[in-house]
Motif scaffolding. Sequence first.
Motif, PDB file in Angstrom:
ATOM      1  N   LEU A  60       0.488  -1.275  -0.180  1.00 46.85           N
ATOM      2  CA  LEU A  60       0.119   0.414   0.345  1.00 46.85           C
ATOM      3  C   LEU A  60       1.013   1.366  -0.067  1.00 46.85           C
ATOM      4  O   LEU A  60       0.971   2.534  -0.943  1.00 46.85           O
ATOM      5  CB  LEU A  60      -1.041  -0.239   1.862  1.00 46.85           C
ATOM      6  CG  LEU A  60      -2.090  -0.993   0.905  1.00 46.85           C
ATOM      7  CD1 LEU A  60      -3.125  -0.670   2.624  1.00 46.85           C
ATOM      8  CD2 LEU A  60      -3.173  -1.095  -0.138  1.00 46.85           C
ATOM      9  N   ARG A  61       1.426   0.883   0.760  1.00 49.50           N
ATOM     10  CA  ARG A  61       2.402   2.517   0.653  1.00 49.50           C
ATOM     11  C   ARG A  61       3.539   3.027  -0.077  1.00 49.50           C
ATOM     12  O   ARG A  61       3.677   3.961  -0.634  1.00 49.50           O
ATOM     13  CB  ARG A  61       3.256   1.908   2.420  1.00 49.50           C
ATOM     14  CG  ARG A  61       3.404   2.317   3.303  1.00 49.50           C
ATOM     15  CD  ARG A  61       3.589   2.133   4.540  1.00 49.50           C
ATOM     16  NE  ARG A  61       3.144   2.480   5.992  1.00 49.50           N
ATOM     17  CZ  ARG A  61       3.956   1.928   6.886  1.00 49.50           C
ATOM     18  NH1 ARG A  61       4.862   1.273   7.569  1.00 49.50           N
ATOM     19  NH2 ARG A  61       3.101   2.304   7.897  1.00 49.50           N
ATOM     20  N   LYS A  62       3.817   1.714  -1.618  1.00 51.55           N
ATOM     21  CA  LYS A  62       4.854   1.752  -2.515  1.00 51.55           C
ATOM     22  C   LYS A  62       4.062   2.328  -3.044  1.00 51.55           C
ATOM     23  O   LYS A  62       4.575   3.354  -4.310  1.00 51.55           O
ATOM     24  CB  LYS A  62       5.108   0.534  -2.735  1.00 51.55           C
ATOM     25  CG  LYS A  62       6.096   0.115  -2.522  1.00 51.55           C
ATOM     26  CD  LYS A  62       6.549  -1.601  -2.692  1.00 51.55           C
ATOM     27  CE  LYS A  62       7.671  -2.217  -1.536  1.00 51.55           C
ATOM     28  NZ  LYS A  62       7.769  -3.588  -2.390  1.00 51.55           N
ATOM     29  N   VAL A  63       2.101   2.755  -3.703  1.00 52.86           N
ATOM     30  CA  VAL A  63       1.744   2.953  -4.484  1.00 52.86           C
ATOM     31  C   VAL A  63       1.377   4.285  -3.738  1.00 52.86           C
ATOM     32  O   VAL A  63       0.167   4.924  -3.962  1.00 52.86           O
ATOM     33  CB  VAL A  63       0.093   2.653  -4.839  1.00 52.86           C
ATOM     34  CG1 VAL A  63       0.955   1.319  -5.476  1.00 52.86           C
ATOM     35  CG2 VAL A  63      -0.657   1.731  -3.816  1.00 52.86           C
ATOM     36  N   GLY A  64       1.213   5.006  -2.514  1.00 55.42           N
ATOM     37  CA  GLY A  64       1.143   6.232  -1.586  1.00 55.42           C
ATOM     38  C   GLY A  64      -0.528   6.457  -0.840  1.00 55.42           C
ATOM     39  O   GLY A  64      -0.180   6.968  -0.902  1.00 55.42           O
TER      40      GLY A  64
END
Length: 348
Positions: free
Chosen positions: A172-176
Amino acid sequence: MIKIVLVAGPLDSSKSYEYHNFLKPLEKMGHYVIPFDFVTLMHSHGREKMNQKLLTLVEEHLPDIVLFVPHTDELIPDIVDKISGYTITLGYLFDDTWRIEYSRFWAQHFNFVTSSDINGIRKFREIGCANVIYSPFACNTDVYCKRNLPKIYDVTFVGQYHPHREWYINCLRKVGIEVHAWGLGWPSGMINSEDMIDIFNQSRINLNLSNCVSWDLRYLITPFRPIKSTLRAWRQVLHSIRRKDMKTWEMVKGRYYEINACGGFQLCHYAEGLEHMYSIGEEIVIYASPEDIIEKIRYFLKHEDERDFIAQRGYLRTQSHHTMEKRFQNIFEYFGSINMNLPNREVT
């Protein structure tokens, strides 16, 4: 009114799961509950003496039911067998979906045991145990409740660290998509139950992430991950091949009910039987993969009305069907249906 000896622990702390989900609901129902905190007594007197004290207590009070909430090996089987000769003994077993050997062993010593597994009765009967009552998890809705707090978080997760959970959060964090995570093993650390209930109320989306063994190759070979997390993930897979007590599939645990009881919108992993507890898509929302959870988070962050509608329906379902009082009522009604004698005694 039923006279009950509650063998659980700890029972002297408002932070205790057993205090909130067993002692208080039973008292609220009007039953006469004699608490026996085996955790505290075992620490102070040892296992043997604690068990003898329990037997003496039962012989003195002759309760209608002795309700056990065991953890590991605190109880002595011979003592439980003796108590079962005086009154009804009920072992409230958690995690029988994967604690298979433990649950099957104790099913031979209690008059009755509970199973939170939707297939539990069938599984026990296949090995010759007919004394099983289906009793899924629930929650104390006096504790887990709406607090009408403003939404200050988009996406949150509360629960113990697990490499599978970490993998999803990193996806999730990788896509903002920023995710706030609390619990044992996370950088933010543990929080108390009061803060957790606040977070359930303050979050637009509450995640309920799996912590079972996963064979997803994308998860197992994720690059740029701490070596410790990768080793733990592979070690769990290897252990699950040899051991029957590894958690290799999910069950409908208490967190499903706790989030919904707070009026929180819940995006969760699927567990078998969940569709019998909530209407999927209308009272709770599930994800199937990292791509799916990303898509659904983005959608529900944009569609507040739909999100609030689902959360409200999940809240109402919990209030009407999934309280601990309902679970105990069903158990006692079952005893009545099979002509187990639960007299309405005058207690002095």
